[in-house]
Design a protein around this motif. Structure first.
Motif, PDB file in Angstrom:
ATOM      1  N   GLU A 222      29.645 -11.711  -2.674  1.00  0.00           N
ATOM      2  CA  GLU A 222      29.128 -10.962  -3.810  1.00  0.00           C
ATOM      3  C   GLU A 222      28.281 -11.843  -4.683  1.00  0.00           C
ATOM      4  N   ARG A 224      26.181 -11.641  -8.579  1.00  0.00           N
ATOM      5  CA  ARG A 224      26.081 -10.848  -9.879  1.00  0.00           C
ATOM      6  C   ARG A 224      24.950 -11.224 -10.413  1.00  0.00           C
ATOM      7  N   GLN A 235      18.238   1.992 -10.153  1.00  0.00           N
ATOM      8  CA  GLN A 235      18.762   1.784  -8.729  1.00  0.00           C
ATOM      9  C   GLN A 235      17.820   2.069  -7.872  1.00  0.00           C
ATOM     10  N   ARG A 242      24.060  -2.496  -6.821  1.00  0.00           N
ATOM     11  CA  ARG A 242      24.840  -1.422  -7.403  1.00  0.00           C
ATOM     12  C   ARG A 242      25.436  -1.994  -8.832  1.00  0.00           C
ATOM     13  N   GLU A 243      25.845  -1.197  -9.695  1.00  0.00           N
ATOM     14  CA  GLU A 243      26.493  -0.986 -10.726  1.00  0.00           C
ATOM     15  C   GLU A 243      28.114  -0.947 -10.670  1.00  0.00           C
ATOM     16  N   GLU A 244      28.884  -1.901 -10.803  1.00  0.00           N
ATOM     17  CA  GLU A 244      30.076  -1.886 -10.725  1.00  0.00           C
ATOM     18  C   GLU A 244      31.138  -2.655 -11.717  1.00  0.00           C
ATOM     19  N   ASN A 245      31.999  -1.618 -12.333  1.00  0.00           N
ATOM     20  CA  ASN A 245      32.734  -2.608 -13.316  1.00  0.00           C
ATOM     21  C   ASN A 245      31.954  -3.117 -14.511  1.00  0.00           C
ATOM     22  N   GLN A 247      28.977  -4.501 -14.170  1.00  0.00           N
ATOM     23  CA  GLN A 247      28.481  -5.466 -13.540  1.00  0.00           C
ATOM     24  C   GLN A 247      27.158  -4.941 -12.507  1.00  0.00           C
ATOM     25  N   THR A 250      25.625  -7.310  -5.675  1.00  0.00           N
ATOM     26  CA  THR A 250      25.136  -6.993  -4.211  1.00  0.00           C
ATOM     27  C   THR A 250      26.087  -7.572  -3.394  1.00  0.00           C
TER      28      THR A 250
END
Length: 359
Positions: A222, A224, A235, A242-245, A247, A250
């Motif tokens: 991953e 960031r 997007q 992607r946006e996750e938590n 952050q 990819t």
């Protein structure tokens, strides 16, 4: 008849064995799958490898000795190490001496010694990293050699590859010519006309390269990207992200195992937020958020996801958006002589400017 005294001649014999054990930094025994040693004795050479699942290699087993003062010299060199470890790069010489006891010949502990030579041929006797343990009750000599793990090291570099400016339906893509090796990296500057400030769309394309600078194959599971205030993530421009938590991440390179010296890249596009108050230098940073190798060896000089400047798994790329103050001219790129002092993640770096004027 003369009387004869019967004299019983009793041959004193004994046995000894030699084994090799490899341990890790905490002195725990390690499995030796894949480890092989070359043993030289009296100009005869043989290759020995693992003989059980407990991490031991039999060098010599149950050798019979039947004469005091005899010596056996074994020269030992590790040819291949277990997966994920380096071979011991020195040589080991074990001199085994025998002495007589009341019932058999046994190991002469005082005259049995281990001598090792490092790769630069410096000699150490019994006190180096390789140790020798003599168990007189079992007539067993155990040579302990430490395992040194191979190095795991993934490094990240980030740079701006394109400035993309769209106005009145016309898009102009400017190649910056930057490379991952640029250090310091030139600041990419887009110069806009004030009257068109709200009508123009400015995007920046970045490349992020991961390189394996170590000895163990591994992957970046991953990455960031830390987007600065003034740029935004869309997007539709970035299907691999992607946006996750909270952050932007990819996992495009997850499953891409990099061997020593190999590299892989991923791209991201960020969009400038139109505003007269949103001018100046914008610094975008990327970091390896998670990594993996099959041995669980940590990266030697960086910690994934810790956001610490100066480690080699994190890098930034600066851009600058300004309002043009001179006469109107067509789009051009020029390198502005001199340098611009900017503060990058707490580190002051000197970076030149690539100027992009948009009219």
């Amino acid at each position: 008849d003369d009387d004869f005294e019967t004299v019983e001649v009793k041959e004193l014999t004994g046995k000894y064995s030699v084994v090799i054990k490899k341990v890790d930094s905490s002195n725990k025994n390690q499995g030796l799958a894949g480890a092989y040693f070359t043993i030289d004795e009296n100009s005869k050479s043989e290759k020995v490898g693992p003989t059980d699942t407990n991490g031991y290699i039999d060098v010599r087993k149950d050798i019979t000795i039947s004469k005091a003062g005899t010596q056996t010299v074994l020269n030992i060199k590790e040819e291949t190490a277990p997966d994920g470890y380096k071979p011991y790069n020195g040589t080991i010489s074990l001199t085994i001496s025998a002495k007589e006891s009341t019932e058999k010949y046994i190991l002469d502990k005082e005259n049995t010694k281990l001598t090792q030579k490092s790769a630069d041929n410096e000699e150490n006797t019994s006190n180096g990293e390789v140790t020798c343990d003599i168990n007189e009750e079992k007539s067993l000599i155990t040579i302990t050699i430490p395992n040194e793990k191979k190095v795991f090291d993934l490094a990240l570099r980030k740079w701006v590859t394109q400035a993309i400016v769209t106005e009145n339906g016309q898009t102009v893509v400017t190649e910056t010519g930057h490379k991952a090796e640029d250090d310091p990296e030139e600041v990419v500057k887009v110069d806009l006309r004030k009257s068109k400030l709200n009508d123009v769309t400015v995007k920046f394309k970045y490349s992020i390269r991961i390189t394996n600078e170590g000895q163990i194959a591994g992957e970046t599971t991953e990455i960031r990207d830390d987007i600065p205030q003034g740029l935004k993530f869309i997007q539709e421009d970035n299907p691999d992200w992607r946006e996750e938590n909270g952050q932007i991440v990819t996992d495009k390179l997850a499953g891409t195992t990099l061997k020593t010296g190999e590299s892989a890249e991923v791209e991201i596009i960020l969009t400038w937020i139109n505003s007269e108050d949103n001018l100046g230098v914008l610094i975008n940073t990327a970091e390896i958020n998670k990594d993996h190798n099959e041995y669980g060896v940590p990266d030697r000089d960086s910690t994934p996801g810790n956001n610490v400047p100066g480690e080699d798994d994190i890098d930034d790329a600066p851009v600058m958006v300004t309002i043009k103050t001179g006469s109107e001219i067509a789009l051009y790129i020029a390198i502005v002589l001199g340098t611009t002092m900017i503060l990058v993640s707490g580190i002051v770096m000197i970076k030149k400017k690539v100027l992009i004027n948009w009219e």
